[in-house]
Design a protein around this motif. Structure first.
Motif, PDB file in Angstrom:
ATOM      1  N   ARG A 108      -1.657   9.026  -9.320  1.00 31.24           N
ATOM      2  CA  ARG A 108      -2.905   9.636  -8.848  1.00 31.24           C
ATOM      3  C   ARG A 108      -2.760  10.224  -7.436  1.00 31.24           C
ATOM      4  O   ARG A 108      -3.554  11.062  -7.027  1.00 31.24           O
ATOM      5  CB  ARG A 108      -4.061   8.643  -8.912  1.00 31.24           C
ATOM      6  CG  ARG A 108      -4.011   7.572  -7.885  1.00 31.24           C
ATOM      7  CD  ARG A 108      -5.277   6.721  -7.916  1.00 31.24           C
ATOM      8  NE  ARG A 108      -5.098   5.625  -6.991  1.00 31.24           N
ATOM      9  CZ  ARG A 108      -5.208   4.364  -7.300  1.00 31.24           C
ATOM     10  NH1 ARG A 108      -5.534   4.012  -8.513  1.00 31.24           N
ATOM     11  NH2 ARG A 108      -5.014   3.437  -6.388  1.00 31.24           N
ATOM     12  N   PHE A 109      -1.712   9.818  -6.695  1.00 32.56           N
ATOM     13  CA  PHE A 109      -1.482  10.376  -5.362  1.00 32.56           C
ATOM     14  C   PHE A 109      -0.657  11.658  -5.418  1.00 32.56           C
ATOM     15  O   PHE A 109      -0.508  12.345  -4.410  1.00 32.56           O
ATOM     16  CB  PHE A 109      -0.829   9.334  -4.447  1.00 32.56           C
ATOM     17  CG  PHE A 109      -1.743   8.189  -4.143  1.00 32.56           C
ATOM     18  CD1 PHE A 109      -2.821   8.333  -3.287  1.00 32.56           C
ATOM     19  CD2 PHE A 109      -1.536   6.957  -4.738  1.00 32.56           C
ATOM     20  CE1 PHE A 109      -3.678   7.288  -3.019  1.00 32.56           C
ATOM     21  CE2 PHE A 109      -2.384   5.888  -4.482  1.00 32.56           C
ATOM     22  CZ  PHE A 109      -3.461   6.054  -3.624  1.00 32.56           C
ATOM     23  N   ARG A 152       0.835  -1.207   0.000  1.00 26.91           N
ATOM     24  CA  ARG A 152       0.000   0.000   0.000  1.00 26.91           C
ATOM     25  C   ARG A 152       0.868   1.254   0.000  1.00 26.91           C
ATOM     26  O   ARG A 152       0.590   2.211  -0.709  1.00 26.91           O
ATOM     27  CB  ARG A 152      -0.934   0.011   1.204  1.00 26.91           C
ATOM     28  CG  ARG A 152      -1.973  -1.095   1.137  1.00 26.91           C
ATOM     29  CD  ARG A 152      -2.804  -1.074   2.361  1.00 26.91           C
ATOM     30  NE  ARG A 152      -4.126  -0.593   1.953  1.00 26.91           N
ATOM     31  CZ  ARG A 152      -5.134  -0.474   2.764  1.00 26.91           C
ATOM     32  NH1 ARG A 152      -4.989  -0.745   4.042  1.00 26.91           N
ATOM     33  NH2 ARG A 152      -6.295  -0.067   2.319  1.00 26.91           N
ATOM     34  N   LEU A 153       1.935   1.242   0.796  1.00 20.88           N
ATOM     35  CA  LEU A 153       2.856   2.375   0.821  1.00 20.88           C
ATOM     36  C   LEU A 153       3.558   2.501  -0.528  1.00 20.88           C
ATOM     37  O   LEU A 153       3.706   3.604  -1.067  1.00 20.88           O
ATOM     38  CB  LEU A 153       3.887   2.216   1.944  1.00 20.88           C
ATOM     39  CG  LEU A 153       4.934   3.323   2.051  1.00 20.88           C
ATOM     40  CD1 LEU A 153       4.288   4.690   2.264  1.00 20.88           C
ATOM     41  CD2 LEU A 153       5.920   3.000   3.176  1.00 20.88           C
ATOM     42  N   VAL A 171       2.477  12.548  -5.419  1.00 19.00           N
ATOM     43  CA  VAL A 171       3.598  12.775  -4.504  1.00 19.00           C
ATOM     44  C   VAL A 171       4.688  13.528  -5.272  1.00 19.00           C
ATOM     45  O   VAL A 171       5.091  13.117  -6.357  1.00 19.00           O
ATOM     46  CB  VAL A 171       4.141  11.433  -3.955  1.00 19.00           C
ATOM     47  CG1 VAL A 171       5.387  11.648  -3.116  1.00 19.00           C
ATOM     48  CG2 VAL A 171       3.063  10.713  -3.151  1.00 19.00           C
ATOM     49  N   SER A 195       2.421   1.701  -3.438  1.00 20.46           N
ATOM     50  CA  SER A 195       1.452   2.278  -4.367  1.00 20.46           C
ATOM     51  C   SER A 195       1.254   3.771  -4.116  1.00 20.46           C
ATOM     52  O   SER A 195       1.228   4.569  -5.047  1.00 20.46           O
ATOM     53  CB  SER A 195       0.124   1.546  -4.249  1.00 20.46           C
ATOM     54  OG  SER A 195      -0.837   2.125  -5.080  1.00 20.46           O
ATOM     55  N   ARG A 196       1.147   4.149  -2.841  1.00 22.23           N
ATOM     56  CA  ARG A 196       0.943   5.561  -2.504  1.00 22.23           C
ATOM     57  C   ARG A 196       2.116   6.424  -2.960  1.00 22.23           C
ATOM     58  O   ARG A 196       1.947   7.563  -3.381  1.00 22.23           O
ATOM     59  CB  ARG A 196       0.734   5.724  -1.001  1.00 22.23           C
ATOM     60  CG  ARG A 196       0.260   7.104  -0.597  1.00 22.23           C
ATOM     61  CD  ARG A 196       0.045   7.195   0.888  1.00 22.23           C
ATOM     62  NE  ARG A 196       1.284   6.841   1.565  1.00 22.23           N
ATOM     63  CZ  ARG A 196       1.895   7.608   2.459  1.00 22.23           C
ATOM     64  NH1 ARG A 196       1.395   8.755   2.793  1.00 22.23           N
ATOM     65  NH2 ARG A 196       3.012   7.231   3.020  1.00 22.23           N
ATOM     66  N   ILE A 197       3.324   5.881  -2.913  1.00 17.85           N
ATOM     67  CA  ILE A 197       4.520   6.624  -3.329  1.00 17.85           C
ATOM     68  C   ILE A 197       4.603   6.705  -4.849  1.00 17.85           C
ATOM     69  O   ILE A 197       4.900   7.760  -5.407  1.00 17.85           O
ATOM     70  CB  ILE A 197       5.799   5.966  -2.765  1.00 17.85           C
ATOM     71  CG1 ILE A 197       5.826   6.093  -1.242  1.00 17.85           C
ATOM     72  CG2 ILE A 197       7.045   6.564  -3.395  1.00 17.85           C
ATOM     73  CD1 ILE A 197       6.864   5.206  -0.569  1.00 17.85           C
ATOM     74  N   ASP A 243       2.243   5.658  -7.417  1.00 21.05           N
ATOM     75  CA  ASP A 243       1.082   5.843  -8.287  1.00 21.05           C
ATOM     76  C   ASP A 243       0.836   7.332  -8.539  1.00 21.05           C
ATOM     77  O   ASP A 243       0.668   8.100  -7.592  1.00 21.05           O
ATOM     78  CB  ASP A 243      -0.150   5.211  -7.652  1.00 21.05           C
ATOM     79  CG  ASP A 243      -1.315   5.103  -8.610  1.00 21.05           C
ATOM     80  OD1 ASP A 243      -1.561   6.059  -9.380  1.00 21.05           O
ATOM     81  OD2 ASP A 243      -1.983   4.059  -8.602  1.00 21.05           O
TER      82      ASP A 243
END
Length: 182
Positions: free
Chosen positions: A68-69, A59-60, A71, A62-64, A66
């Motif tokens: 769409r987030f 999940r982390l 970052v 993907s958050r880093i 992807d």
């Protein structure tokens, strides 16, 4: 507990743990990091240097990585020539690449940063000026930063990713890594 490793990737190191396709051995992450179960969150081209994040948490990761987030990824870039305000404004507004327009970026000229020497060094040419810019983007297309600087007439000579979101290379020497609590 989630593991997050900040790694200062040297030039000419593949951003993966194995290299099965090459007939001659090339440096990979496994030459530097022997931590089981962690994987890169995003990529950093073989000819680029700087911050890579590795984690054991999908999940982390993907958050880093992807887009769409959104970052922010901040780069220190040595470019050919000396970009004027028009070139920097084009980067700030977003440039059109062969795969479509980029999102607006943060862009500014900076003094040459105090970095480790690159091996091999960037080729010096007396007749061609160069300078450094800082660029922050919130997407991550293939070779996007290099394509953006080329699109405004200033090809990249050296590319160092300095930070991703809240994490940076501060205090991490080239080829070294640090694990932090998340």
């Amino acid at each position: 507990m989630t593991r997050l490793i900040l790694f200062n990737k040297p030039f000419d190191v593949l951003p993966q743990f194995t290299d099965v396709r090459s007939p001659t051995p090339r440096a990979t992450l496994s030459d530097y990091i022997q931590v089981p179960g962690v994987y890169p969150a995003g990529r950093l081209d073989r000819d680029s240097e700087g911050l890579m994040l590795l984690t054991d948490d999908g999940r982390l990761q993907s958050r880093i990585s992807d887009p769409r987030f959104k970052v922010a990824k901040r780069y220190l870039i040595q470019v050919e020539g000396e970009p004027d305000e028009a070139a920097l404004d084009a980067l700030r507004k977003g440039v059109v690449l062969n795969d479509g327009p980029t999102l607006p970026a943060e862009a500014r000229r900076i003094d040459p940063p105090e970095l480790w020497p690159r091996n091999p060094p960037v080729r010096f040419r007396k007749t061609v000026a160069d300078c450094w810019i800082e660029l922050a983007i919130r997407e991550g297309r293939n070779r996007q930063v290099r394509r953006m600087t080329a699109a405004v007439g200033h090809p990249t000579l050296r590319l160092v990713r300095w930070s991703i979101g809240e994490w940076s290379l501060d205090g991490i020497a080239q080829g070294e890594w640090r694990e932090i609590a998340v």
